[in-house]
Design an enzyme around this catalytic site. Structure first.
Site, PDB file in Angstrom:
ATOM      1  N   LYS A 267     -22.290 -28.573 -20.882  1.00 32.93           N
ATOM      2  CA  LYS A 267     -22.266 -29.108 -22.175  1.00 32.93           C
ATOM      3  C   LYS A 267     -22.316 -30.494 -21.846  1.00 32.93           C
ATOM      4  O   LYS A 267     -22.860 -31.212 -22.625  1.00 32.93           O
ATOM      5  CB  LYS A 267     -20.923 -29.017 -22.757  1.00 32.93           C
ATOM      6  CG  LYS A 267     -20.463 -29.716 -23.902  1.00 32.93           C
ATOM      7  CD  LYS A 267     -19.189 -29.242 -24.363  1.00 32.93           C
ATOM      8  CE  LYS A 267     -18.172 -29.476 -23.416  1.00 32.93           C
ATOM      9  NZ  LYS A 267     -17.741 -30.844 -23.246  1.00 32.93           N
TER      10      LYS A 267
ATOM     11  N   ARG B 278     -10.258 -29.938 -28.517  1.00 37.07           N
ATOM     12  CA  ARG B 278     -10.048 -29.127 -27.316  1.00 37.07           C
ATOM     13  C   ARG B 278      -9.131 -27.846 -27.544  1.00 37.07           C
ATOM     14  O   ARG B 278      -8.835 -26.901 -27.019  1.00 37.07           O
ATOM     15  CB  ARG B 278      -9.355 -29.844 -26.238  1.00 37.07           C
ATOM     16  CG  ARG B 278     -10.035 -30.146 -25.074  1.00 37.07           C
ATOM     17  CD  ARG B 278      -9.473 -31.071 -24.185  1.00 37.07           C
ATOM     18  NE  ARG B 278      -9.879 -32.201 -23.649  1.00 37.07           N
ATOM     19  CZ  ARG B 278     -10.993 -32.381 -23.004  1.00 37.07           C
ATOM     20  NH1 ARG B 278     -11.624 -31.216 -22.553  1.00 37.07           N
ATOM     21  NH2 ARG B 278     -11.634 -33.340 -22.560  1.00 37.07           N
TER      22      ARG B 278
ATOM     23  N   ARG C  58     -18.490 -26.000  -4.457  1.00 42.38           N
ATOM     24  CA  ARG C  58     -18.449 -27.333  -3.938  1.00 42.38           C
ATOM     25  C   ARG C  58     -17.913 -27.401  -2.682  1.00 42.38           C
ATOM     26  O   ARG C  58     -16.607 -26.933  -2.360  1.00 42.38           O
ATOM     27  CB  ARG C  58     -17.741 -28.224  -4.810  1.00 42.38           C
ATOM     28  CG  ARG C  58     -17.983 -29.901  -4.656  1.00 42.38           C
ATOM     29  CD  ARG C  58     -17.313 -30.422  -6.094  1.00 42.38           C
ATOM     30  NE  ARG C  58     -16.971 -31.780  -5.371  1.00 42.38           N
ATOM     31  CZ  ARG C  58     -17.763 -32.795  -5.547  1.00 42.38           C
ATOM     32  NH1 ARG C  58     -18.911 -32.807  -5.885  1.00 42.38           N
ATOM     33  NH2 ARG C  58     -17.137 -33.920  -4.928  1.00 42.38           N
TER      34      ARG C  58
ATOM     35  N   ARG D 120     -12.017 -28.427  -0.937  1.00 41.93           N
ATOM     36  CA  ARG D 120     -10.750 -28.954  -1.370  1.00 41.93           C
ATOM     37  C   ARG D 120     -10.029 -27.851  -1.991  1.00 41.93           C
ATOM     38  O   ARG D 120     -10.722 -26.985  -2.746  1.00 41.93           O
ATOM     39  CB  ARG D 120     -10.903 -30.143  -2.053  1.00 41.93           C
ATOM     40  CG  ARG D 120     -11.537 -31.555  -1.391  1.00 41.93           C
ATOM     41  CD  ARG D 120     -11.987 -32.583  -2.472  1.00 41.93           C
ATOM     42  NE  ARG D 120     -12.419 -32.208  -3.270  1.00 41.93           N
ATOM     43  CZ  ARG D 120     -13.013 -33.086  -4.256  1.00 41.93           C
ATOM     44  NH1 ARG D 120     -12.747 -34.600  -3.933  1.00 41.93           N
ATOM     45  NH2 ARG D 120     -13.711 -32.712  -5.341  1.00 41.93           N
TER      46      ARG D 120
ATOM     47  N   ARG E  64      -7.387 -22.650 -13.544  1.00 39.04           N
ATOM     48  CA  ARG E  64      -7.429 -23.564 -14.499  1.00 39.04           C
ATOM     49  C   ARG E  64      -8.460 -23.049 -15.739  1.00 39.04           C
ATOM     50  O   ARG E  64      -8.231 -23.390 -16.761  1.00 39.04           O
ATOM     51  CB  ARG E  64      -8.079 -24.720 -13.584  1.00 39.04           C
ATOM     52  CG  ARG E  64      -7.759 -26.133 -14.397  1.00 39.04           C
ATOM     53  CD  ARG E  64      -8.608 -27.252 -13.617  1.00 39.04           C
ATOM     54  NE  ARG E  64      -8.512 -27.378 -12.203  1.00 39.04           N
ATOM     55  CZ  ARG E  64      -9.449 -27.438 -11.382  1.00 39.04           C
ATOM     56  NH1 ARG E  64     -10.667 -27.791 -11.810  1.00 39.04           N
ATOM     57  NH2 ARG E  64      -9.029 -27.683 -10.273  1.00 39.04           N
TER      58      ARG E  64
END
Ligand SMILES: [Zn+2]
Length: 230
Positions: free
Chosen positions: A14, A89, A128, A161, A172
Site C-alpha cells: 500500500k 486503522r 529481513r 533482529r 504483530r
C-alpha cells in the site's frame, strides 16, 4: 472532493501504491504518521497536543488524528481530493472519519483494499536480515546476499533482529489484521469496498487500483471518463 481510502496490511504494498496513485490522480496521498510529524515540527496547537501523547508513549487519540486530517483537507492542494494511506486503522476511526466528513458535506468516495494473504505478508516482512558490522540490509527473497548469512560488502555475519523474526511478525500481524478487518467490514457494509489482488507485480496492482476506482467514477486527471472520437 474525491476521498479515496487505500487499505492494506503492512507488507501489502500500500505504501508503494499510494504515492503512485497520487501522481496518477493529481491529488495528494496523506499518511497520518507524516501529519503528526509535520504538526509536531511546526509546533501547531494540535501538534503540541499530539506530542504530549507521543512523548508519554501513548497512542494519539482518534479525535486529534481526525482533526489533524480535517485541517489537512482544508489546504488548497486537497480541494480536488485526497488519498488516505494508513487511516482509518480501526472501525472507530472509520466512523469518526465518516462523521467529520459529513459535517463538511463530504464523504469517502471509494475504498480499495490491496489484498495479500497473511502467510505471504509474514514471508515478505520476516525475510529481513542485517549485517553485524554496518547494518547493511538484505532480504531472503528480494535482495539475498551472494553467500547465505554473509554480508556482500564487508563479509560480516548476517542476523535477524527480534522484530524481524517470523514469530514476532506473525504476532504483530494478527493484531493489525484484526483492526483492519473492522475497517474492511465498515466499508463493505457501506458498499464502498473494492478489493484488488496484491500478489501481482507493482504495475498490475496499480492497473487494478485504477480499474476499481473507475468503477467508482474516479479517474486519473486528464483521462476523460468517456472518450468521443471522430
Ligand atoms: Zn555489511
Amino acid at each position: 472532493m474525491n476521498v479515496v481510502v487505500l487499505l492494506g496490511a503492512p507488507g501489502a504494498g500500500k505504501g508503494t501504491q499510494a504515492p503512485l496513485l497520487a501522481t496518477r490522480l493529481g491529488i495528494p496521498a496523506i499518511a497520518t504518521g507524516d501529519l503528526f510529524r509535520a504538526a509536531v515540527r511546526d509546533g501547531t496547537a494540535l501538534g503540541q497536543e499530539a506530542r504530549r501523547y507521543m512523548d508519554a508513549g501513548q497512542l494519539v487519540p482518534d479525535e486529534i488524528t481526525v482533526r489533524l486530517l480535517l485541517d489537512r483537507l482544508e489546504r488548497p492542494d486537497a480541494t480536488a481530493g485526497v488519498i488516505l494511506d494508513g487511516f482509518p486503522r480501526t472501525g472507530v476511526q472509520a466512523e469518526a472519519l465518516d462523521r467529520a466528513l459529513a459535517e463538511r458535506a463530504a464523504r469517502v468516495g471509494a475504498v480499495v483494499l490491496v489484498d495479500v494473504p497473511a502467510d505471504e505478508l509474514v514471508r515478505r516482512l520476516s525475510g529481513r536480515w542485517i549485517c553485524r558490522a554496518a547494518g547493511h540490509p538484505y532480504h531472503e527473497t528480494f535482495s539475498p546476499p551472494r553467500v547465505a548469512g554473509v554480508c556482500d560488502i564487508d563479509g560480516s555475519e548476517l542476523y535477524q533482529r527480534v522484530d524481524d523474526r517470523p514469530d514476532t511478525i506473525r504476532a504483530r500481524m494478527d493484531q493489525q489484521l484484526g483492526a483492519l478487518a473492522e475497517v474492511i467490514d465498515h466499508y463493505r457494509t457501506a458498499g464502498l469496498l473494492r478489493t484488488v489482488d496484491g500478489l501481482q507485480g507493482i504495475d498490475l496492482v496499480a492497473e487494478a487500483i485504477d480499474a476499481a476506482l473507475a468503477e467508482a467514477g474516479i479517474r486519473p486527471a486528464g483521462v476523460p471518463g468517456e472518450h468521443v472520437t471522430g
